[in-house]
Design an enzyme around this catalytic site. Structure first.
Site, PDB file in Angstrom:
ATOM      1  CD1 TRP A  63       0.699  -0.629   2.946  1.00 22.39           C
ATOM      2  CD2 TRP A  63      -1.250   0.103   3.755  1.00 22.39           C
ATOM      3  NE1 TRP A  63       0.783  -0.655   4.303  1.00 22.39           N
ATOM      4  CE2 TRP A  63      -0.396  -0.212   4.844  1.00 22.39           C
ATOM      5  CE3 TRP A  63      -2.521   0.559   4.033  1.00 22.39           C
ATOM      6  CZ2 TRP A  63      -0.787  -0.054   6.169  1.00 22.39           C
ATOM      7  CZ3 TRP A  63      -2.920   0.712   5.354  1.00 22.39           C
ATOM      8  CH2 TRP A  63      -2.056   0.414   6.406  1.00 22.39           C
ATOM      9  CG  ASN A  64       1.742   2.929  -2.816  1.00 17.43           C
ATOM     10  OD1 ASN A  64       2.926   2.693  -2.678  1.00 17.43           O
ATOM     11  ND2 ASN A  64       0.981   2.240  -3.653  1.00 17.43           N
ATOM     12  CG  HIS A  71      -8.319  21.692  -9.421  1.00 18.46           C
ATOM     13  ND1 HIS A  71      -9.492  21.949 -10.104  1.00 18.46           N
ATOM     14  CD2 HIS A  71      -8.572  21.969  -8.123  1.00 18.46           C
ATOM     15  CE1 HIS A  71     -10.396  22.385  -9.244  1.00 18.46           C
ATOM     16  NE2 HIS A  71      -9.871  22.416  -8.032  1.00 18.46           N
ATOM     17  CG  ASP A  77     -12.422  22.316 -12.395  1.00 17.38           C
ATOM     18  OD1 ASP A  77     -11.587  21.522 -11.950  1.00 17.38           O
ATOM     19  OD2 ASP A  77     -12.139  23.264 -13.161  1.00 17.38           O
ATOM     20  CG  HIS A  81     -12.045  25.459  -9.138  1.00 17.75           C
ATOM     21  ND1 HIS A  81     -10.874  25.629  -8.439  1.00 17.75           N
ATOM     22  CD2 HIS A  81     -11.685  25.448 -10.461  1.00 17.75           C
ATOM     23  CE1 HIS A  81      -9.854  25.712  -9.291  1.00 17.75           C
ATOM     24  NE2 HIS A  81     -10.323  25.624 -10.515  1.00 17.75           N
TER      25      HIS A  81
HETATM   26 MN    MN Z   1      -9.577  22.102 -12.448  1.00 22.22          MN
END
Ligand code: MN
Length: 259
Positions: A63-64, A71, A77, A81
């Site tokens: 795992w990480n 973004h 979006d 935003h």
């Molecule tokens: Mn974006």
């Protein structure tokens, strides 16, 4: 509506009459991120740090830990935003209505024009030309702008010059038109943003962000495989991560297509 509609869909998916097109790039540290003017804040690239891989850190598991700007890569979006959407209800990725995460798409192919001119601007006349062939863009549809920009990589993808990025995108009037006169649910692009590379100089600046998010609508960017979609008839699944008060997120974008 037939009571076995979902069973029919499952059967069509299993039988291949409905295929799934993955519109997502692989999220990796190499994928270009947007670069803002140096006096402004910058988005961090995707980072992946190993916790363990069947080793001393975890003998049976891999795992990480991840970190990334909201973004980054193929991403969504949300209205919050942009300042035009800052006071709208349900404007962040954790609050936006799940019903908005599944919607049909109209794919407008401007790949030839974008190949000739990296600053190609998508206009109302492009929409009129498309509608002459395919009919009026239905309300609450995604408009996906095909430019084949996803086939570029590295420096050519961001195409950053001394005077900023040079990538295709919409002009201001087409964004006003699509949002106010067609009621689209959002705009999806193959480039690093929903706006053209030079859109900071437009009026209003960044018109895709300005009009979409001001109307509570959405953006998708860094899409790929738009050349595998028909002009009409595909269904897009775009569900961003449920980040508290998040302005956007990387996500997996899938299109259902009936052949
Ligand atoms: Mn974006």
């Amino acid at each position: 509506m037939s009571s076995n509609l979902l069973a029919s869909l499952a059967s069509a998916l299993g039988g291949g009459e409905v295929r799934i097109v993955d519109l997502t790039h692989t999220l990796s540290p190499d994928f270009p991120v947007i670069v803002m003017p140096p006096e402004l804040g910058q988005s961090a690239p995707f980072r992946m740090e190993r916790i363990s891989r069947y080793d001393g850190g975890g003998p049976a598991w891999y795992w990480n830990n991840l970190s990334f700007g909201e973004h980054t890569g193929t991403h969504f979006d949300a209205p919050i935003h942009w300042y035009t959407g800052r006071d709208l209800p349900l404007n962040s990725v954790d609050t936006l209505p799940p019903a908005d995460m599944i919607a049909p798409a109209c794919v407008i192919d401007r790949s030839e024009q974008s190949a000739k001119d990296p600053d190609f601007l998508f206009t109302v006349s492009d929409v009129a030309h498309w509608e002459d062939q395919h009919g009026r863009i239905p309300e609450r549809s995604w408009v996906l702008l095909r430019t084949d920009w996803s086939k570029k990589s590295g420096a050519a993808y961001a195409n950053l010059q001394a005077d900023g990025a040079h990538t295709p995108g919409p002009d201001a009037e087409v964004m006003r038109f699509l949002v106010e006169e067609r009621g689209i649910i959002g705009l999806g692009t193959e480039t690093i943003g929903t706006d053209a590379g030079q859109a900071g100089h437009f009026s209003p600046p960044y018109p895709a962000h300005h009009y979409l998010h001001g109307a509570g609508r959405y953006g998708l960017q860094c899409l790929t495989n738009l050349d595998q979609l028909p002009p009409t008839g595909s269904l897009i699944f775009a569900a961003p991560l449920k980040i508290q008060n998040g302005s956007g997120s990387p996500l997996r974008v899938l299109a259902l297509v009936q052949d």
